[in-house]
Design an enzyme around this catalytic site. Structure first.
Site, mmCIF file in Angstrom:
data_model
loop_
_atom_site.group_PDB
_atom_site.id
_atom_site.type_symbol
_atom_site.label_atom_id
_atom_site.label_comp_id
_atom_site.label_asym_id
_atom_site.label_seq_id
_atom_site.Cartn_x
_atom_site.Cartn_y
_atom_site.Cartn_z
ATOM 1 C CE LYS A 41 -7.845 16.465 -16.855
ATOM 2 N NZ LYS A 41 -8.031 15.881 -15.518
ATOM 3 C CE1 TYR B 271 -12.270 19.353 -12.908
ATOM 4 C CE2 TYR B 271 -11.352 18.509 -10.848
ATOM 5 C CZ TYR B 271 -11.992 18.293 -12.064
ATOM 6 O OH TYR B 271 -12.344 17.017 -12.415
ATOM 7 C CG ASP C 22 -5.000 22.011 -10.732
ATOM 8 O OD1 ASP C 22 -4.129 21.592 -11.518
ATOM 9 O OD2 ASP C 22 -6.179 21.615 -10.768
ATOM 10 N NE ARG D 61 -2.503 0.542 3.601
ATOM 11 C CZ ARG D 61 -1.952 1.296 4.566
ATOM 12 N NH1 ARG D 61 -1.740 2.581 4.363
ATOM 13 N NH2 ARG D 61 -1.591 0.764 5.716
#
Length: 394
Positions: free
Chosen positions: A208, A111, A183, A58
């Site tokens: 992206k 966003y 961002d 993990r």
């Protein structure tokens, strides 16, 4: 050691080589996807002294750690941590940076899902959000309250593409003890060195441009200092966030061609944006790299290039006419993402949710992502679409 070997490497060379480890790849060019959850130990002492990624899957695999290392090097940060999506990177960074009673200064062009997170999850945690004008610059000093712990930025802004004065905002925020988050998906680490401009946590939707092929969901948080990294990493671990080694592999694959793809995206987008600016149905093109566009001077000062995403404000047109344009597109398909090799377009109304600097809610806008197709083919597709819109009986 020769002079050439100690000279600073160009961006194209760096993206080709960062995060590569011959020991992990066993001589292969690319590090493979290491799949695994359980780490085995032969000795009790080794088991008890194990920690982090050496103890359990993990905490990451060699594939994911290679991508984290490469992204941190490109950004100039202390370290990075992967998340399952861009939104999860944003929400993790925010949650790790606030406590009940705090205030967040949030850019009004953010966003939209981040706005929803602030108004739902953070509000329930007794964390207030104040939306500020994207172009406030150093004037943000007047908005910072005693309990403001975070100034959140996104440049260019979603939908409206305002370029923020990040260095000025960082200087003021740090002087008042606030952490600056950004961002940086549009510019990527290659086109906007966010940490060099003072940002504390640079956040990317790797979905992206880094992945670049629209086939994986990934996010990353890059911390400017080791102290910031450890602070956010502790919260990241407590949330149990992990990413698929296969997705991390796709991120590494995309990273190798990021520089050349971004260069082509910008070249194509510039041709398409310049053509759109001249069309009678278009009121304005929102592309900071375009000379004369809003934010161009700040973009020219701070950015090293542009990606392929921009906005178009149309002159008044009926909804039916806009639908006629979009429904008949051949190369520009509609989809809620961007950054891949394909061109996309969606209708947006950013004025519907702005509060600090309202836009005309009736403005009809298109968000366009220019892909890697030939720009003349894309222009022909848009030309046919605009003609459909102009001649629609509605």
């Amino acid at each position: 050691m020769s002079e050439a070997s100690t000279a600073p490497m160009h961006t194209e060379t760096r993206v080709t080589h960062v995060g590569r480890d011959a020991k992990l790849s066993n001589g292969l060019v690319s590090i493979p996807p290491y799949r695994g959850s359980t780490v085995l130990f032969d000795k009790v002492e080794e088991l008890r002294n194990s920690s982090g990624h050496r103890a359990y899957g993990r905490w990451g695999t060699p594939t994911g750690r290679a991508l984290e290392s490469g992204l941190a090097q490109l950004e100039g940060g202390a370290n990075a941590m992967l998340t399952p999506s861009g939104l999860s990177a944003i929400t993790t960074a925010l949650l790790a940076s606030v406590k009940p009673g705090d205030n967040i200064l949030m850019v009004d062009s953010v966003y939209p899902p981040v706005r929803s997170f602030c108004e739902s999850v953070l509000k329930k945690m007794n964390v207030s959000t104040t939306y500020y004008p994207p172009l406030v610059g150093a004037g943000i000093s007047e908005l910072i309250q005693p309990n403001t712990s975070v100034v959140y930025t996104e440049s260019p802004g979603s939908g409206t593409f305002e370029v923020q004065d990040i260095p000025a905002i960082c200087e003021v925020a740090h002087a008042k003890g606030a952490r600056v988050l950004m961002d940086n998906t549009w510019g990527t680490a290659l086109l906007f060195p966010a940490l060099q401009h003072g940002v504390d946590l640079s956040i990317h939707s790797l979905t992206k441009y880094v992945v670049g092929h629209s086939d994986a969901l990934l996010g990353v948080i890059v911390a400017r200092t080791r102290e910031l990294y450890l602070d956010v990493r502790a919260f990241h671990g407590a949330l149990g966030l992990t990413v698929s080694p296969d997705d991390a592999f796709l991120g590494l694959r995309g990273l190798r061609t990021l520089a050349v793809r971004l260069r082509q995206h910008q070249e194509n987008a510039m041709q398409v944006a310049q053509w759109l600016r001249e069309q009678p149905q278009v009121r304005e093109v929102l592309y900071p790299a375009l000379p004369g566009a809003r934010g161009h001077e700040l973009w020219k000062r701070d950015f090293k290039g542009a990606s392929g995403l921009f906005g178009v404000v149309l002159k008044p047109a009926s909804e039916a006419a806009v639908v006629a344009m979009l429904d008949g597109m051949h190369l520009f398909k509609m989809g809620f993402s961007w950054g891949g090799f394909e061109s996309l377009v969606i209708p947006v109304k950013p004025g519907a949710y702005r509060v600090s600097t309202p836009l005309a809610a009736g403005d009809v806008c298109l968000r366009i992502h220019v892909g890697l197709e030939h720009p003349q083919d894309l222009i022909a597709d848009l030309d046919a679409g605009l003609k459909r819109m102009a001649t629609h009986p509605g």
